[in-house]
Write an enzyme that holds these catalytic residues in place. Structure first.
Site, PDB file in Angstrom:
ATOM      1  N   CYS A 162      40.996 -18.808 -41.650  1.00 31.14           N
ATOM      2  CA  CYS A 162      39.848 -19.068 -42.530  1.00 31.14           C
ATOM      3  C   CYS A 162      39.349 -20.480 -42.304  1.00 31.14           C
ATOM      4  O   CYS A 162      38.804 -20.760 -41.239  1.00 31.14           O
ATOM      5  CB  CYS A 162      40.194 -18.785 -43.991  1.00 31.14           C
ATOM      6  N   SER A 163      39.527 -21.369 -43.279  1.00 35.74           N
ATOM      7  CA  SER A 163      38.998 -22.721 -43.100  1.00 35.74           C
ATOM      8  C   SER A 163      39.856 -23.741 -43.838  1.00 35.74           C
ATOM      9  O   SER A 163      39.350 -24.716 -44.362  1.00 35.74           O
ATOM     10  CB  SER A 163      37.553 -22.793 -43.584  1.00 35.74           C
ATOM     11  N   CYS A 164      41.176 -23.522 -43.903  1.00 34.93           N
ATOM     12  CA  CYS A 164      42.072 -24.473 -44.565  1.00 34.93           C
ATOM     13  C   CYS A 164      41.897 -25.852 -43.936  1.00 34.93           C
ATOM     14  O   CYS A 164      41.842 -25.981 -42.715  1.00 34.93           O
ATOM     15  CB  CYS A 164      43.522 -24.019 -44.421  1.00 34.93           C
TER      16      CYS A 164
END
Lengths: 109, 223
Positions: free
Chosen positions: B131-133
């Site tokens: 995702c975009s951690c």
């Protein structure tokens, strides 16, 4: 604290594809790497995602893979690696034959 | 779309502007023009319910959004510069980023963050392939490319090629180490202090540490 896998253990990631919310990326499933760090205990995200408490907490390991073990045609440096955080229930002790490229003496830490 | 004057044919400019009939220029599409996605609808609905049931107030919601948007790479850069000039601080930062941030009056939040040190043998770069951690409280909101599928899939597959596209060339005898933040930890790169910066003070050093240096797609330059 003792963990299922000590630092330096060679581990394989389950090659399974269960439905639901899973934090183990596809590209490491079935691959072999080395435990380089124990990140701690965390509630299981596969349970948390469905509103449950995620307990008992699971141990999260940092597993280092040689790029050559992930991608047979990897064209970068022979020592290049990817480190992925993987929960204990996705890991098993590796067979000696697995992850040939990773058999060197490098500690990866 | 044509109702909004957004019709492509209507917006053709093959004719000159010395004409007297009114014509409608194509508008830049608004965010809402694409329609709401499932999750946007869900987010709106949950927010409305929380407000309606007085769990939170509009002001609290607004302040939180404003606070998230106010985070910037300047926080992480201050930490890196301090680590360069103070080896004891660096050791504490490598041990516990959140506590080290607190020493500088920086709120790093509650999600564990690890600082990963670049050395003369290892270059580190971070990604979240799922995702975009991202360590938002220390380096701000992630850039669009960090969230894009292209970066997320390619940086683990061909990291050196991706780094080259960022203008970052890693020597063959160094290890490129990609960190995929798939679970409960966030990562920031602690870059190496560039040569030729011995005379710089901490503030000047911090100015060399850009966002990309802490993602690992760039390395600090001494100018």
């Amino acid at each position: 604290m003792t963990h299922r896998f000590p630092i330096g253990a060679r581990v394989s990631v389950s090659s399974s594809f269960p439905p639901g919310h899973v934090r183990t990326p596809f590209f490491v499933r079935g691959k072999t790497g080395i435990v380089t760090e124990v990140a701690g205990e965390f509630p299981n995200p596969e349970e948390l995602a469905y509103g449950r408490d995620g307990l008992p907490a699971r141990t999260l390991f940092r597993v280092t893979f040689l790029q050559q073990d992930l991608w047979p045609d990897y064209a970068g440096g022979a020592g290049d690696t990817t480190v992925v955080d993987i929960f204990e229930h996705w890991l098993q002790e590796a067979d000696a034959s697995e992850g040939a490229a990773g058999k060197g003496e490098r500690a990866h830490v | 779309m044509s109702e909004n004057g957004n019709d492509q044919q209507d917006g053709g400019h093959s004719h000159g502007h010395a004409h007297d009939h009114s014509h409608r220029h194509p508008f830049q599409p608004d965010l809402e023009d694409g329609g709401y996605s499932y999750y946007q609808v869900m987010t709106e609905a949950v927010a409305e319910l929380l407000l309606e049931k007085a769990v939170i107030t509009s002001e609290e919601l607004r302040k939180t959004v404003e606070s998230i948007d106010s985070k910037s790479p300047a926080f992480g850069a201050r930490m890196v510069a301090r680590a360069w000039v103070d080896p004891d601080f660096k050791a504490r930062m490598l041990d516990d980023v959140i506590a080290a941030a607190d020493e500088l009056g920086i709120d790093a939040g509650g999600i564990p963050i690890k600082a990963i040190e670049n050395t003369d043998r290892v270059h580190n770069v971070i990604v979240c392939t799922l995702c975009s951690c991202y360590p938002r409280l220390l380096i701000g909101l992630p850039p669009d490319w960090y969230k894009a599928r292209a970066y997320r899939s390619r940086v683990v597959r061909e990291p050196r090629a991706v780094l080259e596209e960022f203008g970052t060339s890693i020597p063959d005898d160094m290890e490129v180490r990609v960190h995929d933040s798939t679970a409960d930890l966030r990562y920031m790169v602690l870059p190496a202090r560039p040569k030729g910066t011995e005379a710089l003070d901490e503030e000047a050093l911090a100015a060399l540490v850009t966002r990309d240096c802490m993602i690992g797609t760039a390395v600090p330059k001494s100018n």
